[in-house]
Design an enzyme around this catalytic site. Structure first.
Site, PDB file in Angstrom:
ATOM      1  CE  LYS A  22       3.592 -47.938 -31.990  1.00 23.55           C
ATOM      2  NZ  LYS A  22       3.854 -47.323 -33.305  1.00 23.55           N
ATOM      3  NE  ARG A 121       7.255 -48.687 -41.828  1.00 21.85           N
ATOM      4  CZ  ARG A 121       6.919 -48.584 -40.558  1.00 21.85           C
ATOM      5  NH1 ARG A 121       7.810 -48.720 -39.639  1.00 21.85           N
ATOM      6  NH2 ARG A 121       5.679 -48.337 -40.214  1.00 21.85           N
ATOM      7  NE  ARG A 397       9.545 -46.971 -32.109  1.00 24.07           N
ATOM      8  CZ  ARG A 397       9.192 -47.646 -33.200  1.00 24.07           C
ATOM      9  NH1 ARG A 397       9.961 -48.598 -33.656  1.00 24.07           N
ATOM     10  NH2 ARG A 397       8.095 -47.367 -33.846  1.00 24.07           N
TER      11      ARG A 397
HETATM   12  C1  UD1 Z   1       0.982 -47.855 -39.804  1.00 19.50           C
HETATM   13  C2  UD1 Z   1       1.221 -48.211 -38.362  1.00 19.50           C
HETATM   14  C3  UD1 Z   1       2.090 -49.448 -38.243  1.00 19.50           C
HETATM   15  C4  UD1 Z   1       1.463 -50.592 -39.046  1.00 19.50           C
HETATM   16  C5  UD1 Z   1       1.140 -50.146 -40.468  1.00 19.50           C
HETATM   17  C6  UD1 Z   1       0.357 -51.191 -41.252  1.00 19.50           C
HETATM   18  C7  UD1 Z   1       1.198 -46.030 -37.296  1.00 19.50           C
HETATM   19  C8  UD1 Z   1       1.952 -44.993 -36.547  1.00 19.50           C
HETATM   20  N1  UD1 Z   1       1.885 -47.079 -37.711  1.00 19.50           N
HETATM   21  O1  UD1 Z   1       2.262 -47.585 -40.387  1.00 19.50           O
HETATM   22  O2  UD1 Z   1       2.171 -49.808 -36.866  1.00 19.50           O
HETATM   23  O3  UD1 Z   1       2.376 -51.661 -39.086  1.00 19.50           O
HETATM   24  O4  UD1 Z   1       0.338 -48.943 -40.455  1.00 19.50           O
HETATM   25  O5  UD1 Z   1      -0.833 -51.494 -40.609  1.00 19.50           O
HETATM   26  O6  UD1 Z   1      -0.004 -45.943 -37.449  1.00 19.50           O
HETATM   27  N2  UD1 Z   1       3.535 -47.513 -48.531  1.00 19.50           N
HETATM   28  C9  UD1 Z   1       4.035 -47.038 -49.714  1.00 19.50           C
HETATM   29  N3  UD1 Z   1       4.159 -45.673 -49.872  1.00 19.50           N
HETATM   30  C10 UD1 Z   1       3.782 -44.795 -48.906  1.00 19.50           C
HETATM   31  C11 UD1 Z   1       3.253 -45.299 -47.696  1.00 19.50           C
HETATM   32  C12 UD1 Z   1       3.146 -46.662 -47.542  1.00 19.50           C
HETATM   33  O7  UD1 Z   1       4.393 -47.790 -50.602  1.00 19.50           O
HETATM   34  O8  UD1 Z   1       3.909 -43.570 -49.111  1.00 19.50           O
HETATM   35  C13 UD1 Z   1       3.421 -48.981 -48.325  1.00 19.50           C
HETATM   36  C14 UD1 Z   1       4.346 -49.460 -47.214  1.00 19.50           C
HETATM   37  O9  UD1 Z   1       5.659 -49.709 -47.679  1.00 19.50           O
HETATM   38  C15 UD1 Z   1       3.646 -50.715 -46.772  1.00 19.50           C
HETATM   39  C16 UD1 Z   1       2.161 -50.393 -46.966  1.00 19.50           C
HETATM   40  O10 UD1 Z   1       2.132 -49.265 -47.854  1.00 19.50           O
HETATM   41  O11 UD1 Z   1       3.993 -51.787 -47.599  1.00 19.50           O
HETATM   42  C17 UD1 Z   1       1.428 -50.054 -45.720  1.00 19.50           C
HETATM   43  O12 UD1 Z   1       2.093 -49.029 -45.024  1.00 19.50           O
HETATM   44  P1  UD1 Z   1       1.289 -47.941 -44.179  1.00 19.50           P
HETATM   45  O13 UD1 Z   1      -0.139 -48.360 -44.054  1.00 19.50           O
HETATM   46  O14 UD1 Z   1       1.566 -46.598 -44.767  1.00 19.50           O
HETATM   47  O15 UD1 Z   1       1.990 -48.044 -42.778  1.00 19.50           O
HETATM   48  P2  UD1 Z   1       2.367 -46.865 -41.798  1.00 19.50           P
HETATM   49  O16 UD1 Z   1       1.346 -45.787 -41.871  1.00 19.50           O
HETATM   50  O17 UD1 Z   1       3.793 -46.520 -41.961  1.00 19.50           O
END
Ligand code: UD1
Length: 418
Positions: A22, A121, A397
């Site tokens: 996914k 998030r 999902r």
């Molecule tokens: C992706 C995955 C999700 C997985 C996650 C962590 C996809 C579609 N989803 O989600 O299944 O659980 O990686 O492996 O690939 N953060 C910030 N600011 C930002 C972005 C992220 O503070 O702008 C923080 C988040 O709150 C979190 C951490 O960074 O604590 C990791 O998040 P991130 O790696 O961005 O996860 P996703 O890309 O949303």
């Protein structure tokens, strides 16, 4: 709301084929609008997140069609740069569209994204990265408006290795001017898959899988035919299911390297796991040693997406297990439901303390998010008696044909459509 009716206590035996990932497919779909030639994705899973992303592509003016498991995307006529709020709120990955929509149209408008409610998030790192590439960003009324004349490559250091931000910056910079370097980049295998996909389209991306990614902008990308990597989280879910129910299961088209952290843990608790090419075999009895300590980490550490399923496993393993969730703030929604099934768990902040019980009992539980829902399904399969798992929209999902795959392994599970 659909629900599963599950009669627990069956051993799982047989073979299951793993779907494409996914989290690999979603950014590939976002990448598809970087070209006006046809993009063909084989073995594309028909899960709800993917179908929603396809709807977003259609909203932008792309034509899409499924031929069996093959998805064909034709974005020659794409002309719209706005992702409506109803669709953006359905899934968080809609935010990946920002990078590619700006690269295609020089502007993008998107409502703040949704997805699983597992913590704050934020998308600040995505926006900061795009700003560094010369994109101007205005936030108003729940919408993010982006505009840019020229995407200009630069050096970006992420405050934390965000998967989505790394992918979004790659997507925005791939047709930009000059070179973009992303430091402290996320190293997840799905990012390597995006690199391979883009390079097959004519991009010049390197370093994915390490903490420094380099993107050399190119003028034009062309069509591509591609098969994404297998889903390591689905594979992990089936391995944990086998560990909880006992039995012998073979996973076809799986990558053991991508879930080494889980395999290592399962071996520690006395599951026998062997790997041959793209097959993983697991043999598990009824005795499970303590898992002791599990901390979720960015790749290659233990994946947060398997935290809920492994918590269910800890419930019926010997002794105590401490589970620390380092990535998301509120990812323990499955815990009160597991307690209804007889689990002994205490949550304090980001840690869950699990004391193993010999067996869980059936109960009526509610799936509050995608991986939590999978965890409750596994708990019900291993439990004594009947359970219902309500609100399958979350599970749908991310898992295609979940109940069919489990039934084929001997589980007693059926869906009631409501
Ligand atoms: C992706 C995955 C999700 C997985 C996650 C962590 C996809 C579609 N989803 O989600 O299944 O659980 O990686 O492996 O690939 N953060 C910030 N600011 C930002 C972005 C992220 O503070 O702008 C923080 C988040 O709150 C979190 C951490 O960074 O604590 C990791 O998040 P991130 O790696 O961005 O996860 P996703 O890309 O949303």
């Amino acid at each position: 709301m659909d629900k599963f009716i599950i009669e627990g206590g069956r051993r799982l035996c047989g073979e299951v084929e793993i779907q494409s990932a996914k989290n690999a497919v979603l950014p590939l779909l976002a990448a598809s609008i970087l070209t006006d030639e046809r993009v063909i994705i084989h073995r594309c899973p028909r899960i709800r997140d993917v179908l929603n992303m396809i709807e977003i592509l259609c909203e932008l003016g792309c034509k899409t069609s499924f031929e069996g498991e093959t998805l064909v995307i034709d974005s020659a006529d794409a002309a719209n740069h706005e992702i409506p709020s109803a669709l953006a709120k359905e899934l968080r990955s809609s935010v990946f569209m920002l990078g590619s929509v700006i690269a295609r149209f020089g502007k993008a408008r998107i409502a703040y994204p949704g997805g699983c409610d597992i913590g704050l998030r934020p998308v600040d790192l995505h926006l900061k990265g795009l700003k560094s590439l010369n994109v101007s960003i205005a936030e108003e009324g729940g919408y993010i408006n982006c505009a840019c004349d020229r995407l200009i490559g630069t050096d970006i250091l992420l405050d934390c290795p965000s998967v989505g931000a790394t992918e979004n910056i790659i997507l925005a910079s791939v047709k930009g001017e000059g070179v973009t370097v992303i430091r402290n980049a996320a190293k997840e295998p799905e990012i390597c898959d995006l690199q391979n996909f883009l390079n097959r389209m004519g991009a010049k991306v390197s370093g994915c899988g390490t903490s420094t990614v380099r993107v050399e902008g190119v003028k034009k990308l062309h069509g591509v035919e591609y098969t994404p990597i297998p889903d390591r989280i689905e594979a992990g879910t089936f391995l944990i299911a086998a560990a909880m129910c006992g039995g012998e299961v073979a996973l076809k088209r799986a990558s053991a390297d991508n879930i080494a952290a889980l395999i290592h843990k399962l071996r520690e608790i006395s599951c026998k796991i062997t790997v041959k090419n793209d097959k993983i075999y697991i043999k598990s009895g009824s005795a499970r040693k303590s898992l002791r300590m599990i901390e979720t980490m960015p790749y290659p550490g233990f994946p947060t997406d398997l935290q809920a399923p492994v918590t269910a496993l800890a419930c019926i393993s010997e002794g105590s297990t401490v589970i620390v969730e380092n990535l998301f703030e509120t990812r323990f929604k499955h815990v009160p439901e597991l307690i209804r099934m007889g689990a002994d768990i205490t949550v304090r902040g980001r840690a869950a303390f699990v004391r193993g019980v010999p067996v869980l009992h059936g109960a009526d539980v509610v799936a509050g998010d995608l991986r939590g829902g999978a965890a409750l399904t596994l708990a019900a399969l291993s439990a004594e008696g009947m359970s219902t798992v309500t609100d399958l929209s979350h599970i749908d999902r991310g898992y295609s044909e979940f109940e069919y795959k489990l039934s084929a392994l001997g589980a007693k599970i059926r869906r009631i459509r409501v």
